[in-house]
Design a protein around this motif. Structure first.
Motif, PDB file in Angstrom:
ATOM      1  N   GLU A 186       4.918   4.089   1.613  1.00 10.86           N
ATOM      2  CA  GLU A 186       5.698   3.301   0.656  1.00 10.86           C
ATOM      3  C   GLU A 186       6.648   2.343   1.376  1.00 10.86           C
ATOM      4  OE1 GLU A 186       7.334   6.336  -2.091  1.00 10.86           O
ATOM      5  OE2 GLU A 186       5.883   5.532  -3.536  1.00 10.86           O
ATOM      6  N   GLY A 187       6.159   1.761   2.443  1.00 15.27           N
ATOM      7  CA  GLY A 187       6.941   0.792   3.196  1.00 15.27           C
ATOM      8  C   GLY A 187       7.903   1.379   4.203  1.00 15.27           C
ATOM      9  N   LYS A 188       8.066   2.697   4.224  1.00 12.10           N
ATOM     10  CA  LYS A 188       8.995   3.360   5.136  1.00 12.10           C
ATOM     11  C   LYS A 188       8.248   3.782   6.401  1.00 12.10           C
ATOM     12  CE  LYS A 188      11.734   7.664   5.422  1.00 12.10           C
ATOM     13  NZ  LYS A 188      13.105   7.275   5.614  1.00 12.10           N
ATOM     14  N   ASP A 189       8.833   3.490   7.553  1.00 14.41           N
ATOM     15  CA  ASP A 189       8.232   3.881   8.827  1.00 14.41           C
ATOM     16  C   ASP A 189       8.411   5.390   9.012  1.00 14.41           C
ATOM     17  OD1 ASP A 189       7.446   4.307  11.456  1.00 14.41           O
ATOM     18  OD2 ASP A 189       8.449   2.540  12.245  1.00 14.41           O
ATOM     19  N   ILE A 190       7.282   6.132   8.989  1.00 12.96           N
ATOM     20  CA  ILE A 190       7.343   7.593   9.138  1.00 12.96           C
ATOM     21  C   ILE A 190       6.671   8.045  10.437  1.00 12.96           C
ATOM     22  CG2 ILE A 190       7.409   7.944   6.642  1.00 12.96           C
ATOM     23  CD1 ILE A 190       4.433   8.846   6.853  1.00 12.96           C
ATOM     24  N   THR A 191       6.472   7.125  11.362  1.00 14.67           N
ATOM     25  CA  THR A 191       5.684   7.400  12.564  1.00 14.67           C
ATOM     26  C   THR A 191       6.142   8.650  13.299  1.00 14.67           C
ATOM     27  OG1 THR A 191       5.362   5.009  12.797  1.00 14.67           O
ATOM     28  CG2 THR A 191       4.769   6.382  14.689  1.00 14.67           C
ATOM     29  N   VAL A 192       7.442   8.868  13.380  1.00 12.71           N
ATOM     30  CA  VAL A 192       7.949  10.010  14.148  1.00 12.71           C
ATOM     31  C   VAL A 192       8.649  11.034  13.258  1.00 12.71           C
ATOM     32  CG1 VAL A 192       8.129   8.737  16.310  1.00 12.71           C
ATOM     33  CG2 VAL A 192      10.068   8.734  14.736  1.00 12.71           C
ATOM     34  N   LEU A 193       8.393  10.994  11.949  1.00  9.21           N
ATOM     35  CA  LEU A 193       8.944  12.030  11.082  1.00  9.21           C
ATOM     36  C   LEU A 193       8.081  13.282  11.176  1.00  9.21           C
ATOM     37  CD1 LEU A 193       9.980  10.394   7.672  1.00  9.21           C
ATOM     38  CD2 LEU A 193      11.448  11.111   9.542  1.00  9.21           C
ATOM     39  N   PRO A 194       8.673  14.472  11.315  1.00  8.42           N
ATOM     40  CA  PRO A 194       7.876  15.707  11.342  1.00  8.42           C
ATOM     41  C   PRO A 194       7.331  16.031   9.961  1.00  8.42           C
ATOM     42  CG  PRO A 194      10.216  16.215  11.396  1.00  8.42           C
ATOM     43  CD  PRO A 194      10.114  14.720  11.512  1.00  8.42           C
ATOM     44  N   ALA A 195       6.387  16.966   9.917  1.00  8.17           N
ATOM     45  CA  ALA A 195       5.694  17.295   8.669  1.00  8.17           C
ATOM     46  C   ALA A 195       6.664  17.728   7.572  1.00  8.17           C
ATOM     47  CB  ALA A 195       4.659  18.387   8.925  1.00  8.17           C
ATOM     48  N   PRO A 231       0.832  -1.205   0.000  1.00  6.79           N
ATOM     49  CA  PRO A 231       0.000   0.000   0.000  1.00  6.79           C
ATOM     50  C   PRO A 231       0.868   1.258   0.000  1.00  6.79           C
ATOM     51  CG  PRO A 231       0.022  -1.001   2.177  1.00  6.79           C
ATOM     52  CD  PRO A 231       0.717  -1.962   1.256  1.00  6.79           C
ATOM     53  N   LEU A 232       0.310   2.340  -0.535  1.00  7.75           N
ATOM     54  CA  LEU A 232       1.022   3.616  -0.497  1.00  7.75           C
ATOM     55  C   LEU A 232       1.146   4.101   0.940  1.00  7.75           C
ATOM     56  CD1 LEU A 232       2.193   6.101  -1.984  1.00  7.75           C
ATOM     57  CD2 LEU A 232      -0.160   6.979  -2.128  1.00  7.75           C
ATOM     58  N   LEU A 233       0.035   4.053   1.675  1.00  5.67           N
ATOM     59  CA  LEU A 233      -0.004   4.484   3.077  1.00  5.67           C
ATOM     60  C   LEU A 233      -0.607   3.366   3.905  1.00  5.67           C
ATOM     61  CD1 LEU A 233       0.193   6.899   5.207  1.00  5.67           C
ATOM     62  CD2 LEU A 233      -2.250   7.233   4.711  1.00  5.67           C
ATOM     63  N   LYS A 234      -0.015   3.120   5.071  1.00 11.78           N
ATOM     64  CA  LYS A 234      -0.553   2.100   5.971  1.00 11.78           C
ATOM     65  C   LYS A 234      -0.488   2.596   7.405  1.00 11.78           C
ATOM     66  CE  LYS A 234      -0.138  -2.807   7.172  1.00 11.78           C
ATOM     67  NZ  LYS A 234       0.617  -4.069   6.897  1.00 11.78           N
ATOM     68  N   LEU A 235      -1.632   2.597   8.064  1.00 13.38           N
ATOM     69  CA  LEU A 235      -1.707   2.909   9.494  1.00 13.38           C
ATOM     70  C   LEU A 235      -2.013   1.622  10.240  1.00 13.38           C
ATOM     71  CD1 LEU A 235      -2.181   5.719   8.136  1.00 13.38           C
ATOM     72  CD2 LEU A 235      -3.675   6.275  10.049  1.00 13.38           C
ATOM     73  N   GLU A 236      -1.259   1.367  11.292  1.00  7.85           N
ATOM     74  CA  GLU A 236      -1.447   0.162  12.091  1.00  7.85           C
ATOM     75  C   GLU A 236      -1.795   0.542  13.524  1.00  7.85           C
ATOM     76  OE1 GLU A 236       2.121  -2.175  11.840  1.00  7.85           O
ATOM     77  OE2 GLU A 236       1.614  -2.981   9.847  1.00  7.85           O
TER      78      GLU A 236
END
Length: 233
Positions: free
Chosen positions: A63-72, A2-7
């Motif tokens: 895109e498979g990259k964990d962005i959970t704590v990346l700022p805007a 998926p392009l975006l995935k929230l878990e």
């Protein structure tokens, strides 16, 4: 992938659970509507996706990259664009200049000159239907025209995912129908996924979305194809 995935994303503000264990997948090129009453958690979810807030628990992948704590400001160059319900353009700058700013801070900003961004702005002015207003100060536009500038500025960021916050709020039925067709044209032309937050305008949901997610009190109630979602009691 998926392009975006929230878990299992959860966000609390003190004792208030604004987003409650929400999981969601967005595929490349699809249009999803997120609906629900005031206070359902829709805006908070948008803010979590584009990095205004970080979740208290759960994970976000782009895109498979964990962005959970990346700022805007780190998410935007990855390809996440955002519009806001109340547009706030730079009032003294022209429509063209406002849109060019998106190019300067988007996915290609580090490779583009100011002139490149201005040329990109011209393309999106034509696409969004603002031809003839290019040099008009954005502060003098109508509310609908400001919304269109907001969308064009986000598109100039060259997003792979566009989050649209109440783009049709306050519009009359004719303008809503025009906006629905415009958003579908944008998806086809730009080949991007669009997640649109829609509060009460069911004609927009039915005409626009391929899938609907319904939120209530922070939780996900329904995530189904549009026809099934709209007929779900």
């Amino acid at each position: 992938m998926p392009l975006l995935k929230l878990e299992h994303v959860t966000k609390r503000f003190g004792g208030l659970v604004a987003v409650d264990d929400v999981s969601l997948e967005v595929r490349h090129g699809e249009i999803i509507a997120i609906v629900g009453p005031n206070g359902a958690g829709k805006t908070t979810l948008f803010n979590i996706i584009n990095g205004v807030f970080f979740p208290d628990s759960g994970k976000i992948f782009f895109e498979g990259k964990d962005i959970t704590v990346l700022p805007a400001f780190r998410r935007a160059p990855l390809g996440i664009g955002r519009t806001f319900q109340i547009p706030r353009p730079f009032g003294s700058a022209s429509v063209r200049e406002n849109i060019a700013i998106g190019g300067m801070f988007g996915a290609q900003g580090h490779r583009l000159s100011v002139d490149d961004c201005m040329e990109m702005a011209d393309r999106y002015i034509d696409l969004i239907g603002l031809t003839g207003l290019s040099h008009k100060p954005a502060g003098g536009l109508t509310p609908t025209e400001k919304k269109l500038v907001e969308i064009a500025r986000a598109l100039a960021m060259k997003p792979k995912l566009l989050l649209m916050d109440e783009a049709m709020a306050g519009m009359n039925p004719k303008d809503i129908d025009h906006m629905v067709e415009l958003i579908k044209q944008i998806r086809a032309t730009e080949k991007i996924a669009i997640v649109s937050m829609v509060e009460h305008i069911m004609r927009a949901v039915a005409g626009l979305a391929e899938r609907v997610m319904v939120m209530h009190q922070g939780a996900k109630l329904v995530d189904e194809p549009t026809r099934e979602a709209l007929s779900d009691p």
